[in-house]
Enzyme design. Structure first.
Site, PDB file in Angstrom:
ATOM      1  N   ASP A   9       0.051  -0.085   2.552  1.00  0.00           N
ATOM      2  CA  ASP A   9       1.042  -0.346   1.500  1.00  0.00           C
ATOM      3  C   ASP A   9       2.397  -0.575   2.149  1.00  0.00           C
ATOM      4  O   ASP A   9       3.217   0.353   2.276  1.00  0.00           O
ATOM      5  CB  ASP A   9       1.071   0.829   0.512  1.00  0.00           C
ATOM      6  CG  ASP A   9      -0.201   0.885  -0.323  1.00  0.00           C
ATOM      7  OD1 ASP A   9      -0.713  -0.185  -0.706  1.00  0.00           O
ATOM      8  OD2 ASP A   9      -0.694   1.992  -0.586  1.00  0.00           O
ATOM      9  N   LYS A  31      -6.959  -1.578   3.595  1.00  0.00           N
ATOM     10  CA  LYS A  31      -6.794  -2.018   2.205  1.00  0.00           C
ATOM     11  C   LYS A  31      -5.482  -2.766   2.037  1.00  0.00           C
ATOM     12  O   LYS A  31      -4.432  -2.291   2.475  1.00  0.00           O
ATOM     13  CB  LYS A  31      -6.821  -0.800   1.283  1.00  0.00           C
ATOM     14  CG  LYS A  31      -6.727  -1.144  -0.187  1.00  0.00           C
ATOM     15  CD  LYS A  31      -6.882   0.099  -1.032  1.00  0.00           C
ATOM     16  CE  LYS A  31      -5.572   0.778  -1.312  1.00  0.00           C
ATOM     17  NZ  LYS A  31      -4.658   0.014  -2.200  1.00  0.00           N
ATOM     18  N   ASP A  58      -7.271  -4.897  -2.942  1.00  0.00           N
ATOM     19  CA  ASP A  58      -7.146  -3.999  -4.102  1.00  0.00           C
ATOM     20  C   ASP A  58      -6.100  -4.555  -5.071  1.00  0.00           C
ATOM     21  O   ASP A  58      -4.962  -4.097  -5.096  1.00  0.00           O
ATOM     22  CB  ASP A  58      -6.738  -2.606  -3.568  1.00  0.00           C
ATOM     23  CG  ASP A  58      -6.499  -1.586  -4.653  1.00  0.00           C
ATOM     24  OD1 ASP A  58      -7.043  -1.741  -5.763  1.00  0.00           O
ATOM     25  OD2 ASP A  58      -5.766  -0.609  -4.386  1.00  0.00           O
ATOM     26  N   LYS A  60      -6.891  -5.028  -8.472  1.00  0.00           N
ATOM     27  CA  LYS A  60      -7.172  -4.430  -9.796  1.00  0.00           C
ATOM     28  C   LYS A  60      -6.963  -5.416 -10.933  1.00  0.00           C
ATOM     29  O   LYS A  60      -6.134  -5.201 -11.826  1.00  0.00           O
ATOM     30  CB  LYS A  60      -6.254  -3.220 -10.033  1.00  0.00           C
ATOM     31  CG  LYS A  60      -6.379  -2.108  -9.017  1.00  0.00           C
ATOM     32  CD  LYS A  60      -5.543  -0.918  -9.432  1.00  0.00           C
ATOM     33  CE  LYS A  60      -5.542   0.178  -8.411  1.00  0.00           C
ATOM     34  NZ  LYS A  60      -4.798  -0.121  -7.174  1.00  0.00           N
ATOM     35  N   ASP A  63      -7.400  -8.952 -17.082  1.00  0.00           N
ATOM     36  CA  ASP A  63      -6.875 -10.085 -17.849  1.00  0.00           C
ATOM     37  C   ASP A  63      -8.025 -10.648 -18.695  1.00  0.00           C
ATOM     38  O   ASP A  63      -9.099 -10.051 -18.745  1.00  0.00           O
ATOM     39  CB  ASP A  63      -6.309 -11.142 -16.860  1.00  0.00           C
ATOM     40  CG  ASP A  63      -5.180 -11.958 -17.475  1.00  0.00           C
ATOM     41  OD1 ASP A  63      -5.328 -12.393 -18.635  1.00  0.00           O
ATOM     42  OD2 ASP A  63      -4.150 -12.160 -16.797  1.00  0.00           O
ATOM     43  N   ILE A  64      -7.822 -11.791 -19.325  1.00  0.00           N
ATOM     44  CA  ILE A  64      -8.918 -12.364 -20.117  1.00  0.00           C
ATOM     45  C   ILE A  64     -10.035 -12.801 -19.154  1.00  0.00           C
ATOM     46  O   ILE A  64      -9.781 -13.069 -17.974  1.00  0.00           O
ATOM     47  CB  ILE A  64      -8.439 -13.542 -20.993  1.00  0.00           C
ATOM     48  CG1 ILE A  64      -7.897 -14.688 -20.133  1.00  0.00           C
ATOM     49  CG2 ILE A  64      -7.386 -13.064 -21.992  1.00  0.00           C
ATOM     50  CD1 ILE A  64      -7.631 -15.971 -20.923  1.00  0.00           C
ATOM     51  N   PRO A  65     -11.273 -12.861 -19.665  1.00  0.00           N
ATOM     52  CA  PRO A  65     -12.404 -13.144 -18.757  1.00  0.00           C
ATOM     53  C   PRO A  65     -12.216 -14.394 -17.906  1.00  0.00           C
ATOM     54  O   PRO A  65     -12.474 -14.360 -16.691  1.00  0.00           O
ATOM     55  CB  PRO A  65     -13.584 -13.297 -19.731  1.00  0.00           C
ATOM     56  CG  PRO A  65     -13.236 -12.389 -20.862  1.00  0.00           C
ATOM     57  CD  PRO A  65     -11.746 -12.517 -21.029  1.00  0.00           C
ATOM     58  N   THR A 121      -6.347   7.494  -9.969  1.00  0.00           N
ATOM     59  CA  THR A 121      -6.308   8.887  -9.492  1.00  0.00           C
ATOM     60  C   THR A 121      -4.923   9.516  -9.678  1.00  0.00           C
ATOM     61  O   THR A 121      -4.756  10.720  -9.498  1.00  0.00           O
ATOM     62  CB  THR A 121      -6.722   8.964  -8.008  1.00  0.00           C
ATOM     63  OG1 THR A 121      -6.043   7.931  -7.288  1.00  0.00           O
ATOM     64  CG2 THR A 121      -8.208   8.783  -7.848  1.00  0.00           C
ATOM     65  N   ARG A 181      -6.313  13.836  -0.069  1.00  0.00           N
ATOM     66  CA  ARG A 181      -5.204  14.560   0.549  1.00  0.00           C
ATOM     67  C   ARG A 181      -5.743  15.642   1.487  1.00  0.00           C
ATOM     68  O   ARG A 181      -6.334  16.619   1.024  1.00  0.00           O
ATOM     69  CB  ARG A 181      -4.306  15.207  -0.517  1.00  0.00           C
ATOM     70  CG  ARG A 181      -3.478  14.188  -1.310  1.00  0.00           C
ATOM     71  CD  ARG A 181      -2.466  13.530  -0.405  1.00  0.00           C
ATOM     72  NE  ARG A 181      -1.632  12.538  -1.086  1.00  0.00           N
ATOM     73  CZ  ARG A 181      -1.874  11.227  -1.123  1.00  0.00           C
ATOM     74  NH1 ARG A 181      -2.953  10.731  -0.544  1.00  0.00           N
ATOM     75  NH2 ARG A 181      -1.046  10.385  -1.711  1.00  0.00           N
ATOM     76  N   GLN A 190      -0.081  11.245  -6.712  1.00  0.00           N
ATOM     77  CA  GLN A 190      -1.503  11.394  -7.021  1.00  0.00           C
ATOM     78  C   GLN A 190      -1.730  12.693  -7.796  1.00  0.00           C
ATOM     79  O   GLN A 190      -0.997  13.663  -7.624  1.00  0.00           O
ATOM     80  CB  GLN A 190      -2.331  11.404  -5.728  1.00  0.00           C
ATOM     81  CG  GLN A 190      -2.288  10.099  -4.948  1.00  0.00           C
ATOM     82  CD  GLN A 190      -3.153   8.995  -5.571  1.00  0.00           C
ATOM     83  OE1 GLN A 190      -3.654   9.132  -6.688  1.00  0.00           O
ATOM     84  NE2 GLN A 190      -3.312   7.899  -4.842  1.00  0.00           N
ATOM     85  N   ARG A 211      -0.576   7.089   2.503  1.00  0.00           N
ATOM     86  CA  ARG A 211       0.591   7.776   3.066  1.00  0.00           C
ATOM     87  C   ARG A 211       0.291   8.936   4.017  1.00  0.00           C
ATOM     88  O   ARG A 211       1.026   9.076   5.014  1.00  0.00           O
ATOM     89  CB  ARG A 211       1.520   8.224   1.921  1.00  0.00           C
ATOM     90  CG  ARG A 211       2.220   7.047   1.280  1.00  0.00           C
ATOM     91  CD  ARG A 211       2.746   7.369  -0.106  1.00  0.00           C
ATOM     92  NE  ARG A 211       1.658   7.522  -1.057  1.00  0.00           N
ATOM     93  CZ  ARG A 211       1.814   7.798  -2.349  1.00  0.00           C
ATOM     94  NH1 ARG A 211       3.033   7.940  -2.838  1.00  0.00           N
ATOM     95  NH2 ARG A 211       0.769   7.907  -3.152  1.00  0.00           N
TER      96      ARG A 211
HETATM   97  O1  C5P Z   1      -0.811   6.802  -0.226  1.00  0.00           O
HETATM   98  P1  C5P Z   1      -2.059   7.120  -0.967  1.00  0.00           P
HETATM   99  O2  C5P Z   1      -3.129   7.786  -0.128  1.00  0.00           O
HETATM  100  O3  C5P Z   1      -1.828   7.834  -2.274  1.00  0.00           O
HETATM  101  O4  C5P Z   1      -2.648   5.671  -1.323  1.00  0.00           O
HETATM  102  C1  C5P Z   1      -3.718   5.484  -2.194  1.00  0.00           C
HETATM  103  C2  C5P Z   1      -3.962   4.010  -2.318  1.00  0.00           C
HETATM  104  O5  C5P Z   1      -5.072   3.796  -3.180  1.00  0.00           O
HETATM  105  C3  C5P Z   1      -2.804   3.219  -2.897  1.00  0.00           C
HETATM  106  O6  C5P Z   1      -2.760   1.984  -2.205  1.00  0.00           O
HETATM  107  C4  C5P Z   1      -3.179   2.996  -4.359  1.00  0.00           C
HETATM  108  O7  C5P Z   1      -2.692   1.766  -4.829  1.00  0.00           O
HETATM  109  C5  C5P Z   1      -4.694   2.980  -4.291  1.00  0.00           C
HETATM  110  N1  C5P Z   1      -5.416   3.390  -5.485  1.00  0.00           N
HETATM  111  C6  C5P Z   1      -5.263   4.628  -6.060  1.00  0.00           C
HETATM  112  N2  C5P Z   1      -5.953   4.960  -7.193  1.00  0.00           N
HETATM  113  C7  C5P Z   1      -6.828   4.112  -7.718  1.00  0.00           C
HETATM  114  C8  C5P Z   1      -7.008   2.863  -7.142  1.00  0.00           C
HETATM  115  C9  C5P Z   1      -6.267   2.537  -5.997  1.00  0.00           C
HETATM  116  O8  C5P Z   1      -4.490   5.447  -5.556  1.00  0.00           O
HETATM  117  N3  C5P Z   1      -7.553   4.456  -8.763  1.00  0.00           N
END
Ligand code: C5P
Length: 234
Positions: A9, A31, A58, A60, A63-65, A121, A181, A190, A211
């Site tokens: 990120d 990712k 990633d 995500k 939107d419309i199909p 999450t 974590r 999170q 992170r």
């Molecule tokens: O820094 P951290 O470990 O929280 O990063 C989690 C990564 O996973 C981020 O890039 C976030 O966009 C992604 N993510 C998430 N939860 C989801 C889907 C993707 O945290 N359900």
């Protein structure tokens, strides 16, 4: 054996490639998310592929199909090994994503994995802005069961939900878990978090960590320690 996916990120490709170089040989998957892709586009995916990484794109889609079908086609053509949509988009959107993947897969070596995000999450009970919303874990389970019926390869969920999802959808239905974590690291934004060992023991196939690795003083060593924790828990 579960795989570690490091979330790059970053605001630009220079920063992402610098971290990727640090992690080369320590992890196989990275990712690319909304921040990096919005800045750099598909070239960042091909750059990471050239460095030898498998790439989870990633974005995500929700939107419309017809739009999602085209977006997945483009994502697949970028060379990504894994792409995703939101499960909340429903059956027609999910099936359009699967169709978009199949259409573009003829132009790439291997069809990528298509996942559906269940509940982010970062969301806890009360965060879904609707009255009488079910608990996040119940929502995640329901959405996973639907995603499996609609032909997706798996879901993005919390490590807290993997066991029930695998029991309902089968062992081969992929569970990718962000919100990882290591003990003593900061949860930040999170909410539904587990440690790497807990995620592996629950049966998670891919652990996404951002992170705790990218902001560590020694990112490569931190990634290797997480991989070791995952091995010990297997
Ligand atoms: O820094 P951290 O470990 O929280 O990063 C989690 C990564 O996973 C981020 O890039 C976030 O966009 C992604 N993510 C998430 N939860 C989801 C889907 C993707 O945290 N359900």
């Amino acid at each position: 054996m579960a795989e570690l996916v490091v979330a790059l990120d970053y605001k630009d490709a220079d920063a992402a490639f610098a971290m990727a170089r640090t992690l080369q040989g320590a992890v196989s998957w990275v990712k690319v998310g909304l921040e990096l892709f919005s800045a750099e586009g598909p070239q960042v995916v091909s750059g990471l592929k050239k460095m030898g990484f498998k790439v989870f794109l990633d974005l995500k889609f929700f939107d419309i199909p017809n739009t999602v079908q085209g977006a997945v086609r483009s994502a697949v053509r970028s060379g990504a090994d894994m792409v995703n949509i939101h499960a909340l988009g429903g059956e027609r959107m999910a099936r359009a994503a699967v169709a978009g993947c199949a259409e573009a897969a003829v132009s790439v070596e291997k069809a990528p994995i298509v996942l559906a995000v269940t509940m982010l999450t970062s969301m806890a009970a009360g965060d879904l802005p609707v009255e009488n919303a079910p608990a996040p874990s119940e929502m995640a389970l329901d959405l996973a069961v639907k995603a499996e019926q609609y032909g997706l390869n798996g879901v993005v969920c919390s490590g807290l939900e993997v066991e029930r999802i695998k029991a309902a959808c089968g062992e081969n239905f992929i569970c990718l878990t962000p919100g990882i974590r290591p003990a003593s690291s900061d949860a930040g934004d999170q909410r539904r978090v587990v440690t790497p060992a807990q995620a592996v023991r629950s049966g998670s196939d891919y652990l996404v960590v951002g992170r705790p690795i990218t902001q560590a003083s020694a990112p490569r060593e931190t990634a290797l320690a997480i991989v070791e924790e995952m091995k010990q828990a297997t």
